[in-house]
Design a protein around this motif. Structure first.
Motif, PDB file in Angstrom:
ATOM      1  N   TYR A  78       0.849  -1.196   0.000  1.00  0.00           N
ATOM      2  CA  TYR A  78       0.000   0.000   0.000  1.00  0.00           C
ATOM      3  C   TYR A  78       0.882   1.242   0.000  1.00  0.00           C
ATOM      4  N   THR A  79       0.448   2.261  -0.729  1.00  0.00           N
ATOM      5  CA  THR A  79       1.183   3.512  -0.756  1.00  0.00           C
ATOM      6  C   THR A  79       0.209   4.676  -0.620  1.00  0.00           C
ATOM      7  N   TRP A  80       0.485   5.557   0.348  1.00  0.00           N
ATOM      8  CA  TRP A  80      -0.339   6.755   0.545  1.00  0.00           C
ATOM      9  C   TRP A  80       0.048   7.826  -0.468  1.00  0.00           C
ATOM     10  N   THR A  81      -0.916   8.581  -0.901  1.00  0.00           N
ATOM     11  CA  THR A  81      -0.658   9.664  -1.840  1.00  0.00           C
ATOM     12  C   THR A  81      -1.769  10.703  -1.707  1.00  0.00           C
ATOM     13  N   LEU A  96       4.201   4.204 -11.880  1.00  0.00           N
ATOM     14  CA  LEU A  96       5.567   4.592 -11.555  1.00  0.00           C
ATOM     15  C   LEU A  96       5.984   5.762 -12.434  1.00  0.00           C
ATOM     16  N   VAL A  97       6.049   6.938 -11.836  1.00  0.00           N
ATOM     17  CA  VAL A  97       6.387   8.139 -12.599  1.00  0.00           C
ATOM     18  C   VAL A  97       7.540   8.915 -11.979  1.00  0.00           C
ATOM     19  N   ALA A  98       7.777   8.752 -10.670  1.00  0.00           N
ATOM     20  CA  ALA A  98       8.806   9.553  -9.999  1.00  0.00           C
ATOM     21  C   ALA A  98      10.193   9.039 -10.341  1.00  0.00           C
ATOM     22  N   ASP A  99      11.054   9.931 -10.771  1.00  0.00           N
ATOM     23  CA  ASP A  99      12.447   9.615 -11.094  1.00  0.00           C
ATOM     24  C   ASP A  99      13.321  10.111  -9.956  1.00  0.00           C
ATOM     25  N   GLY A 100      14.086   9.197  -9.363  1.00  0.00           N
ATOM     26  CA  GLY A 100      14.901   9.559  -8.214  1.00  0.00           C
ATOM     27  C   GLY A 100      15.992  10.558  -8.504  1.00  0.00           C
ATOM     28  N   ASP A 101      16.317  10.779  -9.770  1.00  0.00           N
ATOM     29  CA  ASP A 101      17.356  11.742 -10.098  1.00  0.00           C
ATOM     30  C   ASP A 101      16.845  13.177 -10.082  1.00  0.00           C
ATOM     31  N   ARG A 133      14.417   3.022 -12.893  1.00  0.00           N
ATOM     32  CA  ARG A 133      14.674   4.385 -12.437  1.00  0.00           C
ATOM     33  C   ARG A 133      13.426   5.086 -11.910  1.00  0.00           C
ATOM     34  N   ARG A 134      12.263   4.595 -12.274  1.00  0.00           N
ATOM     35  CA  ARG A 134      11.011   5.182 -11.771  1.00  0.00           C
ATOM     36  C   ARG A 134      10.493   4.294 -10.647  1.00  0.00           C
ATOM     37  N   ARG A 135      10.167   4.920  -9.521  1.00  0.00           N
ATOM     38  CA  ARG A 135       9.921   4.156  -8.307  1.00  0.00           C
ATOM     39  C   ARG A 135       8.742   4.730  -7.520  1.00  0.00           C
ATOM     40  N   ARG A 136       8.156   3.863  -6.706  1.00  0.00           N
ATOM     41  CA  ARG A 136       7.120   4.288  -5.765  1.00  0.00           C
ATOM     42  C   ARG A 136       7.361   3.555  -4.451  1.00  0.00           C
ATOM     43  N   TYR A 137       7.264   4.297  -3.354  1.00  0.00           N
ATOM     44  CA  TYR A 137       7.561   3.757  -2.036  1.00  0.00           C
ATOM     45  C   TYR A 137       6.272   3.270  -1.386  1.00  0.00           C
ATOM     46  N   ALA A 138       6.350   2.108  -0.701  1.00  0.00           N
ATOM     47  CA  ALA A 138       5.140   1.464  -0.201  1.00  0.00           C
ATOM     48  C   ALA A 138       5.464   0.658   1.050  1.00  0.00           C
ATOM     49  N   TRP A 139       4.391   0.100   1.645  1.00  0.00           N
ATOM     50  CA  TRP A 139       4.549  -0.786   2.795  1.00  0.00           C
ATOM     51  C   TRP A 139       3.424  -1.817   2.791  1.00  0.00           C
ATOM     52  N   THR A 140       3.467  -2.731   3.758  1.00  0.00           N
ATOM     53  CA  THR A 140       2.548  -3.869   3.757  1.00  0.00           C
ATOM     54  C   THR A 140       1.198  -3.583   4.385  1.00  0.00           C
ATOM     55  N   SER A 141       1.034  -2.455   5.035  1.00  0.00           N
ATOM     56  CA  SER A 141      -0.258  -2.125   5.637  1.00  0.00           C
ATOM     57  C   SER A 141      -0.442  -0.617   5.637  1.00  0.00           C
ATOM     58  N   TYR A 221       9.363  -0.538   1.154  1.00  0.00           N
ATOM     59  CA  TYR A 221       9.422  -1.258  -0.119  1.00  0.00           C
ATOM     60  C   TYR A 221       9.483  -0.228  -1.238  1.00  0.00           C
ATOM     61  N   ILE A 222      10.332  -0.475  -2.208  1.00  0.00           N
ATOM     62  CA  ILE A 222      10.404   0.367  -3.393  1.00  0.00           C
ATOM     63  C   ILE A 222       9.932  -0.469  -4.570  1.00  0.00           C
ATOM     64  N   VAL A 223       8.780  -0.108  -5.117  1.00  0.00           N
ATOM     65  CA  VAL A 223       8.269  -0.776  -6.314  1.00  0.00           C
ATOM     66  C   VAL A 223       8.946  -0.102  -7.497  1.00  0.00           C
ATOM     67  N   CYS A 224       9.651  -0.897  -8.308  1.00  0.00           N
ATOM     68  CA  CYS A 224      10.555  -0.293  -9.285  1.00  0.00           C
ATOM     69  C   CYS A 224      10.431  -0.884 -10.684  1.00  0.00           C
ATOM     70  N   ASN A 225       9.406  -1.670 -10.946  1.00  0.00           N
ATOM     71  CA  ASN A 225       9.296  -2.307 -12.256  1.00  0.00           C
ATOM     72  C   ASN A 225       7.822  -2.520 -12.568  1.00  0.00           C
ATOM     73  N   GLU A 226       7.270  -1.652 -13.403  1.00  0.00           N
ATOM     74  CA  GLU A 226       5.835  -1.719 -13.689  1.00  0.00           C
ATOM     75  C   GLU A 226       5.443  -3.023 -14.376  1.00  0.00           C
ATOM     76  N   SER A 227       6.368  -3.677 -15.066  1.00  0.00           N
ATOM     77  CA  SER A 227       6.035  -4.922 -15.736  1.00  0.00           C
ATOM     78  C   SER A 227       5.824  -6.068 -14.755  1.00  0.00           C
ATOM     79  N   LYS A 228       6.235  -5.893 -13.495  1.00  0.00           N
ATOM     80  CA  LYS A 228       6.007  -6.909 -12.476  1.00  0.00           C
ATOM     81  C   LYS A 228       4.909  -6.512 -11.491  1.00  0.00           C
TER      82      LYS A 228
END
Length: 341
Positions: A78-81, A96-101, A133-141, A221-228
């Motif tokens: 789950y990720t809050w936004t 996944l749109v945010a680029d860490g650079d 390179r595009r990532r979203r931060y999340a957690w389990t609850s 958790y960093i979700v980093c691959n939209e294909s997965k």
């Protein structure tokens, strides 16, 4: 115009969810009332019966919100936004749109910088591969991150992310003797060379900062691959049910198992429980195991538990239910060119 939130699940389903979570805190059973990934499509799923929910929990232990360094493969995150970001998701269907650079580098990227400098090839894959390179931060609850780590909260809207069953999860613990551990979705170890040779199999990263020089121990958790990503969803009955179950759990704990802890137990660092599950975990052990942040806001005092519950009551579905299954491929040409480097 703000749309009304979808109705919560019927009372029996909510009570069953709460009972399962309280039981898991008491005895360590990996039971969570979330269903496995639903069929594809951008429409809300059919309501599941409480009986089916219980069976799903038995079949999907990787939805346990409690996480340890030796047990971190989880399929539901789950990720809050914010409502504005939910509107953007609805328009683009890109999670996944945010680029860490862009902007200040996160602790995760700073850790990868150090590990790349030390010659770890997997660190270079995670930091530099175009599809990671595009990532979203999340957690389990939802409850474990609703108050945030810093001064600001992340928002009142939630996204649920279901990872693909064949995704690999990388643990990154920069202070550990072996900073990388790779597992499949069943928690079985996988050789690191597999992820270096085939980066498209990496779905997410379990990143831990719990060293003596870290001002606040935390993990993410960093979700980093939209294909997965099997699917992501917003405003669904399943998300509403999970928020309601977390609220009920917090109310139960602050009046029950965690209501009269001695002062030394309240002050005990959560990170001390993160390495591995205790043979006979106490309710406090289980509380620590579901936390992402080892900060004062999550010390198990009745007032803190009430504050977390109150923040969860502000959950904003931000519109109508949406379930989206990304149709994103991990390009073989990028995979091959990066492996060659």
């Amino acid at each position: 115009m703000r749309l009304a939130a979808p109705a919560a699940l019927p009372a029996p389903a909510r009570l069953g969810a709460t009972a399962s979570l309280v039981l898991s805190l008491a005895c360590g059973a990996p039971v969570v009332p979330d269903a496995p990934p639903r069929p594809s499509g951008d429409s809300p799923p059919a309501q599941e019966s409480p009986q089916n929910t219980v069976l799903s929990a038995i079949d999907t232990p990787r939805d346990d919100p409690a996480v340890h360094h030796d047990d971190f493969a989880r399929s539901v995150l789950y990720t809050w936004t914010t409502r504005e970001q939910i509107d953007a998701l609805r328009a683009s269907h890109r999670l996944l749109v945010a680029d860490g650079d862009v902007g200040e580098r996160s602790p995760y990227l700073r850790a990868l910088d150090v590990l790349v400098g030390a010659g770890h090839p997997l660190a270079a894959v995670l930091r530099d591969h175009p599809r990671h390179r595009r990532r979203r931060y999340a957690w389990t609850s939802p409850l474990a991150t609703t108050l945030g780590l810093g001064a600001r909260r992340y928002g009142d809207a939630l996204v649920r992310i279901d990872l693909a069953p064949d995704a690999l999860i990388v643990a990154v613990r920069p202070r550990a003797a072996e900073p990388f551990v790779l597992v499949d979705m069943s928690g079985r170890p996988v050789d690191l060379s597999v992820a270096v040779a085939d980066p498209g199999r990496i779905g997410a990263v379990y990143h831990v900062r719990d060293g003596p020089d870290d001002p606040v121990a935390f993990r993410e958790y960093i979700v980093c691959n939209e294909s997965k990503i099997a699917e992501w969803s917003v405003a669904t009955p399943a998300i509403r049910a999970r928020v309601d179950a977390d609220i009920d759990l917090l109310e139960s704990l602050r009046r029950g198992d965690l209501a009269h802890l001695p002062a030394e137990a309240v002050r005990a660092p959560a990170a001390a429980s993160w390495a591995s599950a205790a043979p006979r975990p106490t309710p406090l052990d289980r509380w620590h195991a579901i936390l992402a942040f080892d900060n004062e806001r999550y010390r198990p005092t009745p007032s803190n538990l009430a504050a977390v519950a109150e923040a969860l009551r502000g959950y904003d579905p931000a519109g109508a239910p949406l379930v989206h299954r990304p149709a994103v491929a991990f390009p073989a040409d990028q995979l091959a060119s990066h492996a060659a480097q």
